[in-house]
Design a protein around this motif. Structure first.
Motif, PDB file in Angstrom:
ATOM      1  N   PHE A 117       0.808  -1.211   0.000  1.00  0.00           N
ATOM      2  CA  PHE A 117       0.000   0.000   0.000  1.00  0.00           C
ATOM      3  C   PHE A 117       0.849   1.272   0.000  1.00  0.00           C
ATOM      4  O   PHE A 117       0.383   2.330  -0.403  1.00  0.00           O
ATOM      5  CB  PHE A 117      -0.954   0.012   1.203  1.00  0.00           C
ATOM      6  CG  PHE A 117      -1.902  -1.148   1.191  1.00  0.00           C
ATOM      7  CD1 PHE A 117      -2.927  -1.218   0.251  1.00  0.00           C
ATOM      8  CD2 PHE A 117      -1.759  -2.185   2.086  1.00  0.00           C
ATOM      9  CE1 PHE A 117      -3.800  -2.297   0.216  1.00  0.00           C
ATOM     10  CE2 PHE A 117      -2.628  -3.267   2.066  1.00  0.00           C
ATOM     11  CZ  PHE A 117      -3.649  -3.317   1.130  1.00  0.00           C
ATOM     12  N   ASP A 118       2.092   1.175   0.468  1.00  0.00           N
ATOM     13  CA  ASP A 118       2.976   2.339   0.528  1.00  0.00           C
ATOM     14  C   ASP A 118       3.818   2.531  -0.727  1.00  0.00           C
ATOM     15  O   ASP A 118       4.447   3.570  -0.891  1.00  0.00           O
ATOM     16  CB  ASP A 118       3.912   2.230   1.739  1.00  0.00           C
ATOM     17  CG  ASP A 118       3.160   2.289   3.062  1.00  0.00           C
ATOM     18  OD1 ASP A 118       2.072   2.894   3.097  1.00  0.00           O
ATOM     19  OD2 ASP A 118       3.669   1.727   4.045  1.00  0.00           O
ATOM     20  N   VAL A 119       3.862   1.543  -1.586  1.00  0.00           N
ATOM     21  CA  VAL A 119       4.705   1.619  -2.781  1.00  0.00           C
ATOM     22  C   VAL A 119       4.335   2.827  -3.640  1.00  0.00           C
ATOM     23  O   VAL A 119       5.200   3.584  -4.063  1.00  0.00           O
ATOM     24  CB  VAL A 119       4.629   0.313  -3.612  1.00  0.00           C
ATOM     25  CG1 VAL A 119       5.315   0.472  -4.962  1.00  0.00           C
ATOM     26  CG2 VAL A 119       5.262  -0.831  -2.849  1.00  0.00           C
ATOM     27  N   GLY A 120       3.051   3.019  -3.887  1.00  0.00           N
ATOM     28  CA  GLY A 120       2.613   4.129  -4.733  1.00  0.00           C
ATOM     29  C   GLY A 120       3.049   5.470  -4.200  1.00  0.00           C
ATOM     30  O   GLY A 120       3.584   6.305  -4.933  1.00  0.00           O
ATOM     31  N   GLY A 121       2.832   5.685  -2.911  1.00  0.00           N
ATOM     32  CA  GLY A 121       3.233   6.953  -2.305  1.00  0.00           C
ATOM     33  C   GLY A 121       4.728   7.189  -2.406  1.00  0.00           C
ATOM     34  O   GLY A 121       5.177   8.289  -2.746  1.00  0.00           O
ATOM     35  N   ARG A 122       5.511   6.146  -2.134  1.00  0.00           N
ATOM     36  CA  ARG A 122       6.972   6.274  -2.222  1.00  0.00           C
ATOM     37  C   ARG A 122       7.427   6.547  -3.651  1.00  0.00           C
ATOM     38  O   ARG A 122       8.327   7.345  -3.883  1.00  0.00           O
ATOM     39  CB  ARG A 122       7.653   5.000  -1.704  1.00  0.00           C
ATOM     40  CG  ARG A 122       7.609   4.791  -0.221  1.00  0.00           C
ATOM     41  CD  ARG A 122       8.643   5.584   0.565  1.00  0.00           C
ATOM     42  NE  ARG A 122      10.011   5.349   0.210  1.00  0.00           N
ATOM     43  CZ  ARG A 122      10.781   4.393   0.720  1.00  0.00           C
ATOM     44  NH1 ARG A 122      10.302   3.564   1.621  1.00  0.00           N
ATOM     45  NH2 ARG A 122      12.030   4.265   0.333  1.00  0.00           N
ATOM     46  N   CYS A 123       6.790   5.880  -4.606  1.00  0.00           N
ATOM     47  CA  CYS A 123       7.167   6.092  -6.009  1.00  0.00           C
ATOM     48  C   CYS A 123       6.849   7.519  -6.448  1.00  0.00           C
ATOM     49  O   CYS A 123       7.676   8.182  -7.070  1.00  0.00           O
ATOM     50  CB  CYS A 123       6.460   5.088  -6.914  1.00  0.00           C
ATOM     51  SG  CYS A 123       7.132   3.414  -6.800  1.00  0.00           S
ATOM     52  N   PHE A 124       5.648   7.999  -6.134  1.00  0.00           N
ATOM     53  CA  PHE A 124       5.298   9.356  -6.520  1.00  0.00           C
ATOM     54  C   PHE A 124       6.167  10.374  -5.788  1.00  0.00           C
ATOM     55  O   PHE A 124       6.565  11.383  -6.375  1.00  0.00           O
ATOM     56  CB  PHE A 124       3.804   9.631  -6.304  1.00  0.00           C
ATOM     57  CG  PHE A 124       2.960   9.154  -7.448  1.00  0.00           C
ATOM     58  CD1 PHE A 124       2.873   9.882  -8.623  1.00  0.00           C
ATOM     59  CD2 PHE A 124       2.261   7.960  -7.365  1.00  0.00           C
ATOM     60  CE1 PHE A 124       2.104   9.443  -9.694  1.00  0.00           C
ATOM     61  CE2 PHE A 124       1.485   7.505  -8.432  1.00  0.00           C
ATOM     62  CZ  PHE A 124       1.406   8.248  -9.592  1.00  0.00           C
ATOM     63  N   ASP A 125       6.502  10.120  -4.521  1.00  0.00           N
ATOM     64  CA  ASP A 125       7.411  11.011  -3.791  1.00  0.00           C
ATOM     65  C   ASP A 125       8.777  11.057  -4.470  1.00  0.00           C
ATOM     66  O   ASP A 125       9.393  12.113  -4.573  1.00  0.00           O
ATOM     67  CB  ASP A 125       7.594  10.551  -2.343  1.00  0.00           C
ATOM     68  CG  ASP A 125       6.374  10.802  -1.480  1.00  0.00           C
ATOM     69  OD1 ASP A 125       5.454  11.539  -1.922  1.00  0.00           O
ATOM     70  OD2 ASP A 125       6.333  10.242  -0.361  1.00  0.00           O
ATOM     71  N   GLU A 126       9.231   9.894  -4.920  1.00  0.00           N
ATOM     72  CA  GLU A 126      10.552   9.783  -5.549  1.00  0.00           C
ATOM     73  C   GLU A 126      10.654  10.622  -6.815  1.00  0.00           C
ATOM     74  O   GLU A 126      11.706  11.190  -7.111  1.00  0.00           O
ATOM     75  CB  GLU A 126      10.839   8.308  -5.864  1.00  0.00           C
ATOM     76  CG  GLU A 126      12.165   8.023  -6.504  1.00  0.00           C
ATOM     77  CD  GLU A 126      13.346   8.199  -5.561  1.00  0.00           C
ATOM     78  OE1 GLU A 126      14.433   8.548  -6.063  1.00  0.00           O
ATOM     79  OE2 GLU A 126      13.197   8.006  -4.347  1.00  0.00           O
ATOM     80  N   VAL A 127       9.580  10.713  -7.573  1.00  0.00           N
ATOM     81  CA  VAL A 127       9.654  11.396  -8.876  1.00  0.00           C
ATOM     82  C   VAL A 127       8.770  12.644  -8.961  1.00  0.00           C
ATOM     83  O   VAL A 127       8.602  13.193 -10.044  1.00  0.00           O
ATOM     84  CB  VAL A 127       9.322  10.429 -10.036  1.00  0.00           C
ATOM     85  CG1 VAL A 127      10.331   9.300 -10.091  1.00  0.00           C
ATOM     86  CG2 VAL A 127       7.915   9.901  -9.943  1.00  0.00           C
TER      87      VAL A 127
END
Length: 178
Positions: A117-127
């Motif tokens: 569930f946290d993958v999306g947030g981390r990915c969008f934060d990253e880019v």
């Protein structure tokens, strides 16, 4: 006999799971979509110091994975909206969901503590900065690897341009095959 087949060959992958794995191999591994191009910019052409090569490779991989996730989300967003209209709020396109699970497994395999569930947030934060101000992102991304942050100045435009093209390639491939 199905159980025997699964014991020998493992469980059958869904189309989306198989596609996520294949697109990951093609678009993330080996330096991204431009990895085999003559004009590919890598650590050597950027003159990254030897002591920072491993960190460079790790950061590049995470950034490529994040872009792959974002490409999967953005290119399937319209279809996810249609699913939500028919089936309810929580439905997203199966390929986008599978790409998130796949990247989550990769990160956990590297010791990054994260749940699906946290993958999306981390990915969008990253880019996020890449999506808003790509050249500012490119300069700050590179600055981390030089003793003098101004050293990134001679490379960041070509570096950012390469990333923009890689993201566009990812988007096109997701759109075509998902």
């Amino acid at each position: 006999m199905v159980w025997l087949k699964e014991k020998i060959f493992g469980p059958k992958k869904s189309r989306e799971e198989d596609l996520a794995e294949k697109l990951y191999q093609v678009l993330v591994l080996d330096g991204g979509p431009s990895g085999n191009a003559e004009s590919h910019i890598d650590a050597t052409s950027l003159k990254i110091p030897l002591g920072k090569l491993e960190l460079f490779a790790q950061e590049r991989l995470i950034s490529l994975e994040a872009l792959m996730f974002v490409a999967a989300q953005t290119e399937t967003a319209d279809r996810s909206a249609k699913l939500q209209a028919v089936f309810g709020d929580k439905n997203i396109h199966p390929f986008a969901l599978e790409m998130g699970k796949f990247i989550g497994r990769k990160w956990r395999g590297r010791g990054i503590e994260i749940n699906n569930f946290d993958v999306g947030g981390r990915c969008f934060d990253e880019v996020e900065e890449f999506l808003d101000k790509p050249f500012l992102w490119g300069r700050s991304w590179l600055a981390e690897f030089y003793d003098d942050p101004e050293q990134s100045g001679e490379h960041y435009i070509m570096w950012t341009d390469q990333w923009l093209k890689e993201f566009e390639t990812m988007r096109k491939m997701v759109k075509q095959y998902s």
